[in-house]
Write a protein that holds these residues in place. Structure first.
Motif, PDB file in Angstrom:
ATOM      1  N   GLY A  64      -2.921   2.678 -15.992  1.00  0.00           N
ATOM      2  CA  GLY A  64      -2.372   3.033 -14.791  1.00  0.00           C
ATOM      3  C   GLY A  64      -1.004   3.836 -14.642  1.00  0.00           C
ATOM      4  N   TRP A  65      -0.206   3.508 -15.824  1.00  0.00           N
ATOM      5  CA  TRP A  65       0.814   4.521 -16.071  1.00  0.00           C
ATOM      6  C   TRP A  65       0.187   5.848 -16.232  1.00  0.00           C
ATOM      7  CZ3 TRP A  65       6.190   3.155 -16.513  1.00  0.00           C
ATOM      8  CH2 TRP A  65       6.958   4.245 -16.987  1.00  0.00           C
ATOM      9  N   GLN A  66      -0.691   6.135 -16.937  1.00  0.00           N
ATOM     10  CA  GLN A  66      -1.080   7.737 -17.279  1.00  0.00           C
ATOM     11  C   GLN A  66      -1.552   8.088 -16.000  1.00  0.00           C
ATOM     12  OE1 GLN A  66      -4.649   7.522 -19.818  1.00  0.00           O
ATOM     13  NE2 GLN A  66      -4.439  10.002 -20.112  1.00  0.00           N
ATOM     14  N   LEU A  67      -2.326   7.463 -15.157  1.00  0.00           N
ATOM     15  CA  LEU A  67      -3.063   8.162 -14.223  1.00  0.00           C
ATOM     16  C   LEU A  67      -2.031   8.290 -13.046  1.00  0.00           C
ATOM     17  CD1 LEU A  67      -6.332   6.037 -13.830  1.00  0.00           C
ATOM     18  CD2 LEU A  67      -6.088   8.329 -14.477  1.00  0.00           C
ATOM     19  N   THR A  68      -0.786   7.699 -12.840  1.00  0.00           N
ATOM     20  CA  THR A  68      -0.018   7.882 -11.867  1.00  0.00           C
ATOM     21  C   THR A  68       1.138   8.697 -12.280  1.00  0.00           C
ATOM     22  OG1 THR A  68       1.287   5.865 -12.452  1.00  0.00           O
ATOM     23  CG2 THR A  68      -0.287   5.482 -10.837  1.00  0.00           C
ATOM     24  N   ARG A  69       1.164   9.107 -13.614  1.00  0.00           N
ATOM     25  CA  ARG A  69       2.161  10.370 -13.914  1.00  0.00           C
ATOM     26  C   ARG A  69       1.931  11.453 -13.181  1.00  0.00           C
ATOM     27  NH1 ARG A  69       2.101  14.156 -18.246  1.00  0.00           N
ATOM     28  NH2 ARG A  69       4.267  14.520 -18.954  1.00  0.00           N
ATOM     29  N   ARG A  70       3.271  12.098 -12.467  1.00  0.00           N
ATOM     30  CA  ARG A  70       3.348  13.106 -11.657  1.00  0.00           C
ATOM     31  C   ARG A  70       2.611  12.933 -10.496  1.00  0.00           C
ATOM     32  NH1 ARG A  70       2.823  18.207 -15.805  1.00  0.00           N
ATOM     33  NH2 ARG A  70       4.628  17.850 -17.234  1.00  0.00           N
ATOM     34  N   GLN A  71       2.122  11.791 -10.092  1.00  0.00           N
ATOM     35  CA  GLN A  71       1.565  11.473  -9.027  1.00  0.00           C
ATOM     36  C   GLN A  71       1.981  10.239  -8.095  1.00  0.00           C
ATOM     37  OE1 GLN A  71      -1.356  13.038  -7.438  1.00  0.00           O
ATOM     38  NE2 GLN A  71      -0.981  14.590  -8.757  1.00  0.00           N
ATOM     39  N   PHE A  72       3.523   9.904  -8.498  1.00  0.00           N
ATOM     40  CA  PHE A  72       4.256   8.708  -7.964  1.00  0.00           C
ATOM     41  C   PHE A  72       4.233   8.618  -6.397  1.00  0.00           C
ATOM     42  CE2 PHE A  72       7.855   6.508  -6.236  1.00  0.00           C
ATOM     43  CZ  PHE A  72       7.648   5.203  -6.918  1.00  0.00           C
ATOM     44  N   TRP A  73       4.527   9.847  -6.009  1.00  0.00           N
ATOM     45  CA  TRP A  73       5.122   9.735  -4.417  1.00  0.00           C
ATOM     46  C   TRP A  73       3.706   9.927  -3.580  1.00  0.00           C
ATOM     47  CZ3 TRP A  73       9.435   8.251  -3.005  1.00  0.00           C
ATOM     48  CH2 TRP A  73      10.531   8.422  -3.880  1.00  0.00           C
ATOM     49  N   ARG A  74       2.652  10.529  -4.221  1.00  0.00           N
ATOM     50  CA  ARG A  74       1.427  10.330  -3.244  1.00  0.00           C
ATOM     51  C   ARG A  74       0.945   9.033  -3.448  1.00  0.00           C
ATOM     52  NH1 ARG A  74      -3.826  10.861  -3.902  1.00  0.00           N
ATOM     53  NH2 ARG A  74      -4.876  12.383  -2.149  1.00  0.00           N
ATOM     54  N   THR A  75       0.755   8.417  -4.648  1.00  0.00           N
ATOM     55  CA  THR A  75       0.329   7.095  -4.824  1.00  0.00           C
ATOM     56  C   THR A  75       1.082   6.156  -4.066  1.00  0.00           C
ATOM     57  OG1 THR A  75      -0.418   7.789  -6.946  1.00  0.00           O
ATOM     58  CG2 THR A  75      -0.356   5.283  -6.396  1.00  0.00           C
ATOM     59  N   PHE A  76       2.416   6.038  -4.092  1.00  0.00           N
ATOM     60  CA  PHE A  76       3.196   5.299  -3.309  1.00  0.00           C
ATOM     61  C   PHE A  76       2.968   5.312  -2.000  1.00  0.00           C
ATOM     62  CE2 PHE A  76       7.460   4.482  -1.543  1.00  0.00           C
ATOM     63  CZ  PHE A  76       7.465   3.443  -1.426  1.00  0.00           C
ATOM     64  N   GLY A  77       3.275   6.524  -1.293  1.00  0.00           N
ATOM     65  CA  GLY A  77       2.652   6.777   0.183  1.00  0.00           C
ATOM     66  C   GLY A  77       1.694   6.100   0.704  1.00  0.00           C
ATOM     67  N   ILE A  78       0.289   6.074   0.002  1.00  0.00           N
ATOM     68  CA  ILE A  78      -0.921   5.664   0.434  1.00  0.00           C
ATOM     69  C   ILE A  78      -0.791   3.922   0.204  1.00  0.00           C
ATOM     70  CG2 ILE A  78      -3.322   5.563   0.133  1.00  0.00           C
ATOM     71  CD1 ILE A  78      -3.020   8.605  -0.768  1.00  0.00           C
ATOM     72  N   ALA A  79      -0.095   3.727  -0.918  1.00  0.00           N
ATOM     73  CA  ALA A  79      -0.133   2.283  -1.125  1.00  0.00           C
ATOM     74  C   ALA A  79       0.775   1.618  -0.127  1.00  0.00           C
ATOM     75  CB  ALA A  79       0.340   1.937  -2.354  1.00  0.00           C
ATOM     76  N   LEU A  80       1.895   2.149   0.063  1.00  0.00           N
ATOM     77  CA  LEU A  80       2.920   1.537   1.291  1.00  0.00           C
ATOM     78  C   LEU A  80       2.238   1.648   2.549  1.00  0.00           C
ATOM     79  CD1 LEU A  80       5.615   0.533   1.593  1.00  0.00           C
ATOM     80  CD2 LEU A  80       6.416   2.753   1.935  1.00  0.00           C
ATOM     81  N   LEU A  81       1.622   2.735   2.865  1.00  0.00           N
ATOM     82  CA  LEU A  81       0.888   2.785   4.157  1.00  0.00           C
ATOM     83  C   LEU A  81      -0.226   1.640   4.455  1.00  0.00           C
ATOM     84  CD1 LEU A  81       0.494   4.264   7.170  1.00  0.00           C
ATOM     85  CD2 LEU A  81      -0.955   5.889   5.932  1.00  0.00           C
ATOM     86  N   THR A  82      -0.830   1.435   3.223  1.00  0.00           N
ATOM     87  CA  THR A  82      -1.911   0.552   3.382  1.00  0.00           C
ATOM     88  C   THR A  82      -1.248  -0.955   3.512  1.00  0.00           C
ATOM     89  OG1 THR A  82      -3.254   2.067   1.912  1.00  0.00           O
ATOM     90  CG2 THR A  82      -3.909  -0.449   1.863  1.00  0.00           C
ATOM     91  N   VAL A  83      -0.186  -1.205   2.842  1.00  0.00           N
ATOM     92  CA  VAL A  83       0.590  -2.644   3.038  1.00  0.00           C
ATOM     93  C   VAL A  83       0.934  -2.599   4.540  1.00  0.00           C
ATOM     94  CG1 VAL A  83       2.677  -3.696   2.405  1.00  0.00           C
ATOM     95  CG2 VAL A  83       1.040  -2.505   0.560  1.00  0.00           C
ATOM     96  N   LEU A  84       1.468  -1.493   4.999  1.00  0.00           N
ATOM     97  CA  LEU A  84       1.926  -1.615   6.460  1.00  0.00           C
ATOM     98  C   LEU A  84       0.542  -1.844   7.420  1.00  0.00           C
ATOM     99  CD1 LEU A  84       4.728   1.207   6.511  1.00  0.00           C
ATOM    100  CD2 LEU A  84       5.166  -1.192   6.495  1.00  0.00           C
ATOM    101  N   VAL A  85      -0.099  -1.200   7.196  1.00  0.00           N
ATOM    102  CA  VAL A  85      -1.604  -1.165   8.036  1.00  0.00           C
ATOM    103  C   VAL A  85      -2.065  -2.721   8.021  1.00  0.00           C
ATOM    104  CG1 VAL A  85      -3.928  -0.465   8.156  1.00  0.00           C
ATOM    105  CG2 VAL A  85      -2.021   1.198   7.894  1.00  0.00           C
ATOM    106  N   THR A  86      -2.193  -3.120   6.799  1.00  0.00           N
ATOM    107  CA  THR A  86      -2.933  -4.456   6.614  1.00  0.00           C
ATOM    108  C   THR A  86      -1.990  -5.514   7.251  1.00  0.00           C
ATOM    109  OG1 THR A  86      -2.127  -4.632   4.376  1.00  0.00           O
ATOM    110  CG2 THR A  86      -4.322  -3.832   4.503  1.00  0.00           C
ATOM    111  N   GLY A  87      -0.651  -5.397   7.063  1.00  0.00           N
ATOM    112  CA  GLY A  87       0.253  -6.379   7.510  1.00  0.00           C
ATOM    113  C   GLY A  87       0.365  -6.512   9.098  1.00  0.00           C
ATOM    114  N   ILE A  88       0.192  -5.218   9.568  1.00  0.00           N
ATOM    115  CA  ILE A  88       0.121  -5.099  11.213  1.00  0.00           C
ATOM    116  C   ILE A  88      -1.188  -6.068  11.485  1.00  0.00           C
ATOM    117  CG2 ILE A  88       0.062  -3.760  13.057  1.00  0.00           C
ATOM    118  CD1 ILE A  88       1.739  -1.699  11.710  1.00  0.00           C
TER     119      ILE A  88
END
Length: 331
Positions: free
Chosen positions: A227-251
């Motif tokens: 997981g650490w290797q796959l998110t290397r240099r992809q933090f913000w993209r991964t974080f943005g989609i993950a956070l949006l998903t949390v917000l969508v599912t929460g709503i």
């Protein structure tokens, strides 16, 4: 096994376009995977949540039959202030449903660990055009279930340590005899430092750990490393989609639970018997939890696995491997 009819063209033998995925691709594929494999996604989540939340409902029903929530305990009456009476029974009545629901939620969270592993296999199969039923998805987790539990416990320990450090800072400020301003400053500075650390660890350490544990020959720490290797240099993209998903599912969870909350509150208020009112309240909250899990658990798990697929396509030419698995390319 050849791709199932209707999945797509050669570059898309299943639900997932075998190229770097955008947000629309990920969400579209997640919904399609759930729609095509309902028993292994929604069905597994509902089964786990229903069994877990049935326990607090049955326990509350038993207490309602054998316990009088309104029974006054004379030993707890404050004789110096007779108007201010707090009884053991009242405290018991107020806290017991909450404690039972909390236990049910913990059991549900533990069971949903296995749902996540099953949905990971469902998503991987959907990428090559295969449909997976509930039994097959469960069988696919064989040999990995205890590792999945070990991963969950390891990550839970990590989060406990991180949160514990923050709480120790706040406790030290409170016990240090500082004024209110100092305590507030410590709390705010601690949050400013801790929140980015929490987000960083969420994405780099825990977010993509389950898919490699399920799909690759790695152990608990190997999965965290992947997981650490796959998110290397992809933090913000991964974080943005993950956070949006949390917000969508929460709503979505709130939208599903709000009508049930209103109905349950109205029924509880209309029922004169306190035992029945408590039971109705617990049953409605349990039902809301099951409905929420039916959507949030499969969708969140599918999105996470699709981000794993996306990162492997971007970094490891995983699309070629999937095309070979689908029989489009020669191995």
């Amino acid at each position: 096994m050849p791709p199932a009819p209707g999945w797509g063209a050669a570059h898309k033998p299943g639900a997932v376009p075998l190229r770097p995925l955008g947000l629309g691709d990920i969400y579209g594929a997640a919904f399609k995977i759930i729609r095509v494999n309902p028993s292994a996604t929604v069905g597994s989540a509902v089964l786990v949540a229903a069994v877990s939340m049935l326990l607090p409902v049955l326990a509350t029903a038993a207490l309602a039959l054998f316990t009088d929530f309104t029974l006054l305990d004379p030993a707890t009456i404050d004789t110096a202030n007779p108007d201010n009476v707090t009884t053991n029974a009242e405290i018991f009545a107020a806290l017991t449903p909450l404690m039972l629901l909390s236990v049910g939620s913990l059991l549900s969270a533990f069971g949903l660990i296995f749902v996540t592993g099953m949905v990971t296999h469902v998503t991987a199969a959907a990428a090559v055009g295969r449909r997976v039923g509930l039994g097959e998805a469960w069988a696919a987790t064989h040999g990995r279930r205890w590792r999945l539990v070990g991963l969950s416990l390891t990550l839970a320990l990590m989060w406990s340590l991180v949160i514990g450090i923050y709480l120790l800072m706040v406790t030290a400020a409170l016990l240090g005899g500082g004024d209110v301003g100092t305590v507030v400053a410590v709390v705010l500075i601690g949050l400013l430092v801790s929140v980015p650390v929490w987000f960083f660890l969420w994405i780099r350490v825990s977010y993509l750990a389950v898919p490699p544990l399920m799909l690759e020959r790695v152990g608990v720490f190997g999965a965290i490393g992947r997981g650490w290797q796959l998110t290397r240099r992809q933090f913000w993209r991964t974080f943005g989609i993950a956070l949006l998903t949390v917000l969508v599912t929460g709503i979505a969870s709130n939208v599903l639970g709000f009508p049930l909350g209103l109905i349950g509150g109205a029924i509880s208020a209309a029922v004169p018997d306190p035992q029945t009112a408590v039971l109705v309240s617990v049953a409605v909250q349990a039902l809301a939890s099951v409905l929420s899990s039916a959507f949030t658990a499969p969708f969140t798990s599918a999105v996470t696995c699709l981000q794993y697929v996306d990162q492997r396509i971007r970094k490891e030419a995983y699309d070629m491997e999937l095309l070979a698995q689908a029989g489009v390319l020669a191995r």
